[in-house]
Design a protein around this motif. Structure first.
Motif, mmCIF file in Angstrom:
data_model
loop_
_atom_site.group_PDB
_atom_site.id
_atom_site.type_symbol
_atom_site.label_atom_id
_atom_site.label_comp_id
_atom_site.label_asym_id
_atom_site.label_seq_id
_atom_site.Cartn_x
_atom_site.Cartn_y
_atom_site.Cartn_z
ATOM 1 N N LEU A 1 -2.251 -1.232 7.332
ATOM 2 C CA LEU A 1 -2.872 0.913 8.323
ATOM 3 C C LEU A 1 -1.636 1.695 7.806
ATOM 4 C CD1 LEU A 1 -5.368 -0.545 10.346
ATOM 5 C CD2 LEU A 1 -6.044 0.471 8.857
ATOM 6 N N THR A 2 -0.847 0.856 8.967
ATOM 7 C CA THR A 2 0.786 1.846 9.493
ATOM 8 C C THR A 2 1.153 2.659 7.198
ATOM 9 O OG1 THR A 2 1.235 0.676 11.169
ATOM 10 C CG2 THR A 2 3.070 2.251 9.832
ATOM 11 N N ALA A 3 1.398 1.803 6.372
ATOM 12 C CA ALA A 3 1.464 2.665 5.110
ATOM 13 C C ALA A 3 0.869 3.455 4.968
ATOM 14 C CB ALA A 3 1.510 1.208 4.444
ATOM 15 N N LEU A 4 -0.735 2.824 5.176
ATOM 16 C CA LEU A 4 -1.672 3.253 4.407
ATOM 17 C C LEU A 4 -1.933 4.962 5.046
ATOM 18 C CD1 LEU A 4 -4.516 1.237 4.105
ATOM 19 C CD2 LEU A 4 -3.455 1.793 1.818
ATOM 20 N N ALA A 5 -1.487 4.873 6.424
ATOM 21 C CA ALA A 5 -1.131 6.242 7.005
ATOM 22 C C ALA A 5 -0.095 6.940 6.688
ATOM 23 C CB ALA A 5 -1.413 6.215 8.760
ATOM 24 N N GLY A 6 1.636 6.390 5.550
ATOM 25 C CA GLY A 6 2.324 7.314 5.784
ATOM 26 C C GLY A 6 3.051 7.319 6.981
ATOM 27 N N ALA B 1 1.263 -1.192 0.045
ATOM 28 C CA ALA B 1 -0.022 -0.009 0.122
ATOM 29 C C ALA B 1 1.274 1.231 0.152
ATOM 30 C CB ALA B 1 -0.447 0.092 1.225
ATOM 31 N N LYS B 2 -0.154 2.003 -0.560
ATOM 32 C CA LYS B 2 1.274 3.651 -0.886
ATOM 33 C C LYS B 2 0.184 4.497 0.704
ATOM 34 C CE LYS B 2 2.837 3.715 -5.609
ATOM 35 N NZ LYS B 2 2.754 4.122 -6.566
ATOM 36 N N PRO B 3 0.905 5.800 0.907
ATOM 37 C CA PRO B 3 0.336 6.458 1.842
ATOM 38 C C PRO B 3 -1.536 6.677 1.649
ATOM 39 C CG PRO B 3 2.328 6.959 2.070
ATOM 40 C CD PRO B 3 1.990 6.182 1.049
ATOM 41 N N LEU B 4 -1.759 6.941 2.027
ATOM 42 C CA LEU B 4 -2.912 8.039 1.127
ATOM 43 C C LEU B 4 -2.871 9.451 0.827
ATOM 44 C CD1 LEU B 4 -6.230 6.882 3.694
ATOM 45 C CD2 LEU B 4 -5.393 5.752 1.151
ATOM 46 N N PRO B 5 -3.703 10.201 0.281
ATOM 47 C CA PRO B 5 -3.249 11.539 0.397
ATOM 48 C C PRO B 5 -3.080 12.664 0.840
ATOM 49 C CG PRO B 5 -4.440 10.563 -1.350
ATOM 50 C CD PRO B 5 -4.940 9.443 -0.529
ATOM 51 N N GLY B 6 -2.001 13.064 0.938
ATOM 52 C CA GLY B 6 -2.861 14.338 1.653
ATOM 53 C C GLY B 6 -3.144 15.638 2.003
#
Length: 377
Positions: free
Chosen positions: A303-308, A16-21
């Motif tokens: 979730l850690t990855a999605l949260a950035g 997963a990549k971080p969700l947008p800012g």
């Protein structure tokens, strides 16, 4: 598609990549990760101010006291001219004309006249001494802590660009599961909501909704379609029994399987998939301890990855005990902080409740050897 435990954990961590800012008020960004650096919008200090309690003076002494300035005063107060002094508090704006602030302890005051030797230091904090406008306050990638909030506010930031916190829907399946009250014959209490909530929060996510579902294919199908969150966690319905519909539904819906079974005990049936619309599905086995293992193996790193957030560096330390190992896979056993293993079956949570970590033991592990450790939520 069964994977080793290490492969499964790495897949969840790296897929997963971080969700947008998104622009976020500084005070509301605590716990989230900065998608862009915070830069100074107002000089720090914002104005010239006194670094000590004492007297603001100009020229050679002695100096006649002409007024007082306290912290919080507006600028443009009394002007200091040679031979004059203004009593001043730490943090108060220094009057125009001030050459130095002489601390109280170095002054003698008699009849409104201040006498002191010429100060060695000015004791004036000039505007921008700490940070000039545009200077870096905090770089991108930092988790917003209370100190980050305070530093951003001091530098004049009203908003920061923070990665959106991943949202989670939990679907607890099983005809036997109840959410409260005393279980009747054949019933069990829901133990997943609290565990998933804690793991989600620790990883920087938000549990947005939770539903209890009976073992009906149509209801699970509808719940999967209706869940509008980034991640859908399903407890139970993870195997191949008559009441286990999840895998069939995901495959029929065009999901891409990333993990479909893990070579570990407990927790073998856990899985990770991506739906065509980009939502993630994490499947947790219905046994409570196995579900905890799966939540720490797949849900938390995802979730850690999605949260950035930066990927966790799992501790590794010697552990001791005599558990039954799993040839060709790993046995995951509760462990105390001192490395002592605590026996546990796939259903009971009592051992994990008395543990600090879950130790991941490969098939060739020997007592006293190091093991990867997962922190118990």
């Amino acid at each position: 598609m069964q994977k080793s435990w290490a492969e499964a954990y790495a897949t969840a961590r790296d897929s997963a990549k971080p969700l947008p800012g998104e622009p976020t008020p500084v005070g509301a960004a605590a716990g989230r990760v900065l998608a862009a650096a915070v830069r100074c919008e107002r000089p720090v200090p914002a104005f010239d101010n006194a670094a000590m309690d004492g007297y603001a003076v100009a020229g050679a002494g002695p100096w006649t006291i002409r007024g007082r300035v306290l912290a919080g005063a507006v600028t443009g107060g009394p002007v200091v001219t040679p031979g004059c002094a203004v009593e001043i508090a730490t943090g108060a704006p220094v009057p125009a004309g001030t050459e130095a602030v002489i601390p109280y302890e170095r002054c003698a005051v008699d009849g409104g006249v201040v006498s002191a030797g010429r100060p060695e230091r000015a004791h004036i904090r000039r505007a921008g001494d700490s940070l000039a406008v545009g200077a870096l306050v905090v770089p991108a990638g930092r988790t917003v802590t209370a100190t980050v909030v305070a530093a951003a506010e001091q530098a004049g930031a009203e908003q920061v660009l923070a990665h959106r916190a991943p949202t989670v829907t939990l679907l607890v399946t099983g005809d036997e599961v109840i959410s409260d009250g005393v279980p009747g014959p054949g019933q069990v209490r829901d133990t997943f909501t609290g565990l998933v909530t804690a793991v989600t929060a620790r990883a920087g996510g938000v549990l947005d909704g939770r539903r209890l579902l009976p073992d009906r294919r149509d209801l699970l199908d509808a719940a999967l379609r209706e869940a509008g969150t980034d991640v859908v966690v399903v407890s139970g319905s993870s195997s191949a029994g008559a009441a286990d519909h999840l895998h069939e539904l995901l495959s029929a819906g065009g999901a891409t399987w990333l993990v479909r079974g893990v070579a570990c005990r407990p927790g073998h049936p856990q899985a990770l998939a991506v739906l065509p619309d980009g939502r993630w599905v994490v499947s947790l086995p219905g046994n409570p301890y196995a579900g905890l293992v799966a939540a720490l193996t797949l849900l938390e790193p995802l979730l850690t990855a999605l949260a950035g957030r930066p990927a966790a560096v799992l501790p590794c330390a010697p552990v001791s005990g005599s558990p039954k190992l799993m040839p060709g896979g790993v046995r995951i056993v509760p462990a105390e902080a001192d490395g002592t293993l605590i026996g546990a079956g796939s259903v009971g949570l009592h051992a994990a409740a008395n543990a600090d970590f879950l130790a991941v033991l490969p098939g060739d592990w020997t007592p006293g050897s190091p093991a990867t450790l997962l922190r118990v939520p």
